[in-house]
Write a protein that holds these residues in place. Structure first.
Motif, mmCIF file in Angstrom:
data_model
loop_
_atom_site.group_PDB
_atom_site.id
_atom_site.type_symbol
_atom_site.label_atom_id
_atom_site.label_comp_id
_atom_site.label_asym_id
_atom_site.label_seq_id
_atom_site.Cartn_x
_atom_site.Cartn_y
_atom_site.Cartn_z
ATOM 1 N N GLY A 150 0.777 -1.238 0.000
ATOM 2 C CA GLY A 150 0.000 0.000 0.000
ATOM 3 C C GLY A 150 0.807 1.286 0.000
ATOM 4 O O GLY A 150 0.225 2.376 0.050
ATOM 5 N N MET A 151 2.124 1.187 -0.068
ATOM 6 C CA MET A 151 2.967 2.390 -0.108
ATOM 7 C C MET A 151 2.928 2.986 -1.510
ATOM 8 O O MET A 151 2.929 2.257 -2.500
ATOM 9 C CB MET A 151 4.417 2.031 0.245
ATOM 10 N N PRO A 152 2.936 4.328 -1.615
ATOM 11 C CA PRO A 152 2.918 4.964 -2.935
ATOM 12 C C PRO A 152 4.173 4.628 -3.755
ATOM 13 O O PRO A 152 5.278 4.659 -3.225
ATOM 14 C CB PRO A 152 2.881 6.457 -2.615
ATOM 15 N N ARG A 153 3.963 4.298 -5.029
ATOM 16 C CA ARG A 153 5.074 4.062 -5.958
ATOM 17 C C ARG A 153 5.380 5.317 -6.761
ATOM 18 O O ARG A 153 6.355 5.347 -7.495
ATOM 19 C CB ARG A 153 4.727 2.907 -6.893
ATOM 20 N N GLU A 154 4.519 6.333 -6.623
ATOM 21 C CA GLU A 154 4.687 7.603 -7.317
ATOM 22 C C GLU A 154 4.798 8.705 -6.266
ATOM 23 O O GLU A 154 4.461 8.500 -5.099
ATOM 24 C CB GLU A 154 3.505 7.854 -8.258
ATOM 25 N N GLY A 155 5.266 9.883 -6.689
ATOM 26 C CA GLY A 155 5.456 10.990 -5.768
ATOM 27 C C GLY A 155 4.143 11.569 -5.264
ATOM 28 O O GLY A 155 3.150 11.627 -5.996
ATOM 29 N N VAL A 156 4.152 11.987 -4.006
ATOM 30 C CA VAL A 156 2.968 12.580 -3.377
ATOM 31 C C VAL A 156 3.369 13.822 -2.584
ATOM 32 O O VAL A 156 4.522 13.973 -2.183
ATOM 33 C CB VAL A 156 2.257 11.575 -2.434
ATOM 34 N N GLY A 157 2.408 14.694 -2.360
ATOM 35 C CA GLY A 157 2.643 15.879 -1.555
ATOM 36 C C GLY A 157 1.340 16.457 -1.058
ATOM 37 O O GLY A 157 0.259 16.089 -1.535
ATOM 38 N N ALA A 158 1.451 17.367 -0.095
ATOM 39 C CA ALA A 158 0.264 18.004 0.483
ATOM 40 C C ALA A 158 0.601 19.446 0.861
ATOM 41 O O ALA A 158 1.770 19.795 1.047
ATOM 42 C CB ALA A 158 -0.217 17.241 1.712
ATOM 43 N N SER A 159 -0.428 20.276 0.975
ATOM 44 C CA SER A 159 -0.240 21.649 1.407
ATOM 45 C C SER A 159 0.439 21.666 2.783
ATOM 46 O O SER A 159 0.341 20.697 3.546
ATOM 47 C CB SER A 159 -1.573 22.396 1.443
ATOM 48 N N ASN A 160 1.129 22.748 3.071
ATOM 49 C CA ASN A 160 1.948 22.895 4.282
ATOM 50 C C ASN A 160 3.084 21.873 4.304
ATOM 51 O O ASN A 160 3.706 21.660 5.344
ATOM 52 C CB ASN A 160 1.119 22.759 5.569
ATOM 53 N N ASP A 161 3.314 21.208 3.173
ATOM 54 C CA ASP A 161 4.289 20.113 3.090
ATOM 55 C C ASP A 161 4.066 19.104 4.214
ATOM 56 O O ASP A 161 5.012 18.523 4.765
ATOM 57 C CB ASP A 161 5.728 20.633 3.077
ATOM 58 N N ALA A 162 2.802 18.880 4.550
ATOM 59 C CA ALA A 162 2.440 17.936 5.610
ATOM 60 C C ALA A 162 2.843 16.520 5.205
ATOM 61 O O ALA A 162 2.693 16.125 4.052
ATOM 62 C CB ALA A 162 0.937 18.001 5.873
ATOM 63 N N LYS A 163 3.338 15.788 6.169
ATOM 64 C CA LYS A 163 3.731 14.402 5.934
ATOM 65 C C LYS A 163 3.002 13.516 6.927
ATOM 66 O O LYS A 163 2.736 13.912 8.056
ATOM 67 C CB LYS A 163 5.244 14.247 6.095
ATOM 68 N N GLY A 164 2.701 12.313 6.498
ATOM 69 C CA GLY A 164 2.021 11.370 7.378
ATOM 70 C C GLY A 164 3.008 10.527 8.159
ATOM 71 O O GLY A 164 4.192 10.463 7.830
ATOM 72 N N HIS A 165 2.528 9.902 9.192
ATOM 73 C CA HIS A 165 3.313 8.963 9.986
ATOM 74 C C HIS A 165 2.606 7.628 9.900
ATOM 75 O O HIS A 165 1.494 7.475 10.393
ATOM 76 C CB HIS A 165 3.417 9.436 11.445
#
Length: 156
Positions: A114-129
């Motif tokens: 289930g991990m992304p094989r392509e690049g991802v991003g979000a506003s505020n450069d928020a990252k998940g844990h």
């Protein structure tokens, strides 16, 4: 003959109004700016494919269900950058998610766990844990007019 005279009267009135504004140093009121959230996306590893951009107004589907977003865009990539402009946006709280859709299949590709094989991003450069970022980490207040955001794409 009267119609022609009435038309000239309107032209004269308009000219007088313009002259009066100029005489007092005033200019006509500017048109209101369009409501737009301008997103500049950087950090792409190549120019392949396209960018998928989604604007969310709640945590319900953020960021995994783009079909539930209030707006979705596709952008071209050039020089490892892309731009998405969300126009006609109402005042409110939003978050943006982006996907570097390298194979242009219109979705985020994932590996067997289930991990992304392509690049991802979000506003505020928020990252998940241990998962995608939370809406609360990526959200921002939009007050109208033009808002410029920058998002850096991450490859896991």
């Amino acid at each position: 003959m009267m119609r022609m005279f009435a038309g000239w009267k309107a032209v004269g009135l308009a000219a007088a109004l313009l002259a009066t504004c100029g005489a007092f140093g005033q200019s006509p009121a500017p048109l209101p700016a369009e409501n737009v959230i301008h997103v500049e996306i950087g950090g792409l590893r190549n120019d392949k494919g396209q960018m998928l951009c989604a604007l969310f107004s709640s945590a319900d589907a953020f960021p995994t269900k783009a079909d539930k977003a209030v707006a979705r865009l596709t952008a071209k990539i050039a020089e490892r950058q892309a731009v998405c402009d969300f126009t006609g946006v109402a005042i409110g709280t939003y978050a943006v998610s982006v996907v570097h859709d390298e194979n242009s299949n219109g979705k985020l590709d994932r590996n067997f766990i289930g991990m992304p094989r392509e690049g991802v991003g979000a506003s505020n450069d928020a990252k998940g844990h241990m998962g995608p970022p939370k809406f609360s980490a990526a959200s921002f207040q939009y007050h109208g007019g033009r808002l410029d955001l920058k998002i850096h794409v991450n490859y896991l």
